[in-house]
Scaffold this motif. Structure first.
Motif, PDB file in Angstrom:
ATOM      1  N   GLU A   3      -7.637 -17.992  -9.648  1.00  0.00           N
ATOM      2  CA  GLU A   3      -8.005 -16.681  -9.134  1.00  0.00           C
ATOM      3  C   GLU A   3      -7.117 -16.317  -7.954  1.00  0.00           C
ATOM      4  O   GLU A   3      -6.697 -17.192  -7.195  1.00  0.00           O
ATOM      5  N   MET A   4      -6.866 -15.019  -7.816  1.00  0.00           N
ATOM      6  CA  MET A   4      -6.079 -14.521  -6.703  1.00  0.00           C
ATOM      7  C   MET A   4      -6.709 -13.207  -6.245  1.00  0.00           C
ATOM      8  O   MET A   4      -7.019 -12.348  -7.069  1.00  0.00           O
ATOM      9  N   SER A   5      -6.906 -13.070  -4.953  1.00  0.00           N
ATOM     10  CA  SER A   5      -7.426 -11.815  -4.410  1.00  0.00           C
ATOM     11  C   SER A   5      -6.266 -10.948  -3.957  1.00  0.00           C
ATOM     12  O   SER A   5      -5.224 -11.455  -3.545  1.00  0.00           O
ATOM     13  N   MET A   6      -6.446  -9.636  -4.060  1.00  0.00           N
ATOM     14  CA  MET A   6      -5.421  -8.712  -3.596  1.00  0.00           C
ATOM     15  C   MET A   6      -6.072  -7.401  -3.178  1.00  0.00           C
ATOM     16  O   MET A   6      -7.209  -7.111  -3.546  1.00  0.00           O
ATOM     17  N   LEU A   7      -5.337  -6.627  -2.397  1.00  0.00           N
ATOM     18  CA  LEU A   7      -5.779  -5.295  -1.993  1.00  0.00           C
ATOM     19  C   LEU A   7      -4.946  -4.271  -2.737  1.00  0.00           C
ATOM     20  O   LEU A   7      -3.759  -4.458  -2.952  1.00  0.00           O
ATOM     21  N   ARG A   8      -5.590  -3.192  -3.140  1.00  0.00           N
ATOM     22  CA  ARG A   8      -4.893  -2.084  -3.780  1.00  0.00           C
ATOM     23  C   ARG A   8      -5.157  -0.841  -2.933  1.00  0.00           C
ATOM     24  O   ARG A   8      -6.291  -0.401  -2.792  1.00  0.00           O
ATOM     25  N   HIS A   9      -4.091  -0.310  -2.315  1.00  0.00           N
ATOM     26  CA  HIS A   9      -4.184   0.870  -1.466  1.00  0.00           C
ATOM     27  C   HIS A   9      -3.613   2.078  -2.219  1.00  0.00           C
ATOM     28  O   HIS A   9      -2.641   1.934  -2.961  1.00  0.00           O
ATOM     29  N   ASN A  10      -4.195   3.230  -2.001  1.00  0.00           N
ATOM     30  CA  ASN A  10      -3.659   4.486  -2.528  1.00  0.00           C
ATOM     31  C   ASN A  10      -3.240   5.336  -1.338  1.00  0.00           C
ATOM     32  O   ASN A  10      -4.047   5.585  -0.442  1.00  0.00           O
ATOM     33  N   VAL A  11      -1.967   5.736  -1.327  1.00  0.00           N
ATOM     34  CA  VAL A  11      -1.421   6.560  -0.262  1.00  0.00           C
ATOM     35  C   VAL A  11      -0.644   7.711  -0.869  1.00  0.00           C
ATOM     36  O   VAL A  11      -0.301   7.680  -2.051  1.00  0.00           O
ATOM     37  N   GLU A  12      -0.387   8.733  -0.061  1.00  0.00           N
ATOM     38  CA  GLU A  12       0.424   9.867  -0.496  1.00  0.00           C
ATOM     39  C   GLU A  12       1.640   9.979   0.404  1.00  0.00           C
ATOM     40  O   GLU A  12       1.530   9.918   1.627  1.00  0.00           O
ATOM     41  N   VAL A  13       2.795  10.137  -0.222  1.00  0.00           N
ATOM     42  CA  VAL A  13       4.044  10.355   0.483  1.00  0.00           C
ATOM     43  C   VAL A  13       4.577  11.688  -0.017  1.00  0.00           C
ATOM     44  O   VAL A  13       4.994  11.794  -1.164  1.00  0.00           O
ATOM     45  N   GLY A  14       4.511  12.712   0.838  1.00  0.00           N
ATOM     46  CA  GLY A  14       4.859  14.057   0.382  1.00  0.00           C
ATOM     47  C   GLY A  14       3.866  14.491  -0.684  1.00  0.00           C
ATOM     48  O   GLY A  14       2.665  14.472  -0.470  1.00  0.00           O
ATOM     49  N   THR A  58      -2.943 -11.133  -0.319  1.00  0.00           N
ATOM     50  CA  THR A  58      -3.861 -11.570   0.733  1.00  0.00           C
ATOM     51  C   THR A  58      -3.762 -13.089   0.903  1.00  0.00           C
ATOM     52  O   THR A  58      -3.195 -13.785   0.063  1.00  0.00           O
ATOM     53  N   ALA A  59      -4.355 -13.574   1.961  1.00  0.00           N
ATOM     54  CA  ALA A  59      -4.385 -15.020   2.208  1.00  0.00           C
ATOM     55  C   ALA A  59      -5.279 -15.697   1.174  1.00  0.00           C
ATOM     56  O   ALA A  59      -6.141 -15.060   0.555  1.00  0.00           O
ATOM     57  N   ASP A  60      -5.101 -16.999   0.987  1.00  0.00           N
ATOM     58  CA  ASP A  60      -5.890 -17.746   0.001  1.00  0.00           C
ATOM     59  C   ASP A  60      -7.381 -17.718   0.307  1.00  0.00           C
ATOM     60  O   ASP A  60      -8.203 -17.761  -0.599  1.00  0.00           O
ATOM     61  N   ASP A  61      -7.743 -17.631   1.589  1.00  0.00           N
ATOM     62  CA  ASP A  61      -9.158 -17.655   1.974  1.00  0.00           C
ATOM     63  C   ASP A  61      -9.762 -16.245   2.089  1.00  0.00           C
ATOM     64  O   ASP A  61     -10.858 -16.083   2.602  1.00  0.00           O
ATOM     65  N   PHE A  62      -9.080 -15.228   1.589  1.00  0.00           N
ATOM     66  CA  PHE A  62      -9.543 -13.831   1.674  1.00  0.00           C
ATOM     67  C   PHE A  62     -10.783 -13.644   0.821  1.00  0.00           C
ATOM     68  O   PHE A  62     -10.831 -14.070  -0.333  1.00  0.00           O
TER      69      PHE A  62
END
Length: 107
Positions: A42-53, A63-67
């Motif tokens: 298993e691996m944890s990750m963050l998914r961000h949504n941003v707007e550029v123009g 993320t870190a292993d202990d996230f």
């Protein structure tokens, strides 16, 4: 970090990225098969949504292993300006996908 400090750091070539408008984030845990051992992992990750123009960008952050994905609460507010530190960028079926991190910019 202030906007002036962020611009100076970009101008000095410290970042490959730019300033974006934050929209949302989610944390998720991904299950995969380790190619070396053949075992499930298993691996944890963050998914961000941003707007550029006028372009929406999905930014994946490692993320870190202990996230703990279930306890994640975003430190950013919708509409806040953020500095994007890119580690990778690609276009997939008209959607811009990126890897990197976000850093808050103060007014």
């Amino acid at each position: 970090m202030t906007k002036t400090e962020a611009l100076k750091r970009i101008e000095n070539g410290e970042f490959l990225g730019g300033i974006a408008e934050y929209r949302s984030s989610s944390a998720e845990t991904i299950k995969y098969q380790d190619k070396k051992t053949g075992r499930m992992a298993e691996m944890s990750m963050l998914r961000h949504n941003v707007e550029v123009g006028d372009v929406a960008v999905a930014l994946n952050e490692r993320t870190a292993d202990d996230f703990n994905a279930s306890a994640y609460k975003s430190p950013f507010k919708k509409g806040q300006r953020v500095l994007v530190r890119l580690q990778g960028l690609e276009m997939d079926k008209g959607l811009v996908r990126a890897r990197g991190t976000l850093e808050a910019i103060e007014s």
